[in-house]
Design an enzyme around this catalytic site. Structure first.
Site, PDB file in Angstrom:
ATOM      1  CE1 TYR A  76       0.813   1.644   4.224  1.00 19.14           C
ATOM      2  CE2 TYR A  76       1.139  -0.720   4.335  1.00 19.14           C
ATOM      3  CZ  TYR A  76       1.339   0.540   4.864  1.00 19.14           C
ATOM      4  OH  TYR A  76       2.074   0.708   6.000  1.00 19.14           O
ATOM      5  CG  ASP A  87       3.029   3.941   6.328  1.00 24.14           C
ATOM      6  OD1 ASP A  87       4.237   3.733   6.095  1.00 24.14           O
ATOM      7  OD2 ASP A  87       2.342   3.175   7.026  1.00 24.14           O
ATOM      8  CB  ILE A 106      -8.453   2.701   9.313  1.00 24.28           C
ATOM      9  CG1 ILE A 106      -8.036   2.497   7.861  1.00 24.28           C
ATOM     10  CG2 ILE A 106      -7.368   3.404  10.121  1.00 24.28           C
ATOM     11  CD1 ILE A 106      -7.747   3.787   7.100  1.00 24.28           C
ATOM     12  CE1 TYR A 132      -4.901   5.612  11.995  1.00 23.04           C
ATOM     13  CE2 TYR A 132      -4.820   6.502   9.778  1.00 23.04           C
ATOM     14  CZ  TYR A 132      -4.457   5.545  10.687  1.00 23.04           C
ATOM     15  OH  TYR A 132      -3.658   4.499  10.317  1.00 23.04           O
ATOM     16  CG  PHE A 149      -4.748   3.822   1.975  1.00 18.24           C
ATOM     17  CD1 PHE A 149      -3.493   3.554   2.496  1.00 18.24           C
ATOM     18  CD2 PHE A 149      -5.693   4.442   2.776  1.00 18.24           C
ATOM     19  CE1 PHE A 149      -3.181   3.887   3.802  1.00 18.24           C
ATOM     20  CE2 PHE A 149      -5.389   4.781   4.089  1.00 18.24           C
ATOM     21  CZ  PHE A 149      -4.127   4.509   4.600  1.00 18.24           C
TER      22      PHE A 149
END
Length: 162
Positions: A76, A87, A106, A132, A149
């Site tokens: 990812y 990230d 998540i 989040y 993502f």
């Protein structure tokens, strides 16, 4: 409170002008709808944001689709709406491994990765409430952030098939 007073004053206006009941009712109805919309906007309630799932690469003759309880291995890259990457598993060379539907990731992932095939690639646009939330994940992910993502399902391990 201010809105209620405004609607009452509009009602008094129509009574003074002796407007017909249908016109009065219609105007008050329109004002009520506008008022509810404004109140929702003022409270920051945005019900239009939903999880978006885009398939970037399909797999022909998919034999096994991901389901709750499967252990997934995912590559990812996560970024914010402005394109800032926060990230990625790619530079580490090791996919992330987790159990789908168990709350290890998540909510947007638990929902957005269901029904994937090995080798499939998706783009997930995850609203804050499935990411989040209002607190974010400082310092890289601010509160209220929509997350994007690019994901690839590298492997599926299913209990009983290990």
């Amino acid at each position: 409170m201010i809105f209620r007073e405004y609607v009452q004053s509009v009602g008094r206006y129509f009574v003074k002008r002796k407007a017909n009941m249908r016109t009065s009712f219609f105007c008050i109805l329109v004002l009520g709808i506008c008022g509810l919309s404004l109140m929702e906007f003022a409270q920051g309630t945005d019900t239009s944001k939903k999880l978006q799932i885009g398939v970037k690469k399909r797999v022909e003759n998919c034999q096994k689709r991901s389901k709750k309880g499967d252990i997934l291995k995912m590559h990812y890259t996560g970024s914010l709406e402005d394109g800032t990457e926060f990230d990625s598993s790619i530079p580490r060379g090791e996919p992330l491994s987790f159990t789908l539907g168990s709350g290890q990731v998540i909510k947007g992932w638990d929902q957005g990765l269901m029904g994937m095939c090995e080798g499939e690639k998706r783009k997930l646009v995850i609203p804050s409430d499935l990411g989040y939330g209002a607190s974010g994940s400082p310092p890289k992910i601010p509160g209220g952030a929509t997350l994007i993502f690019e994901v690839e399902l590298v492997g599926i391990e299913r209990k009983g098939e290990l």
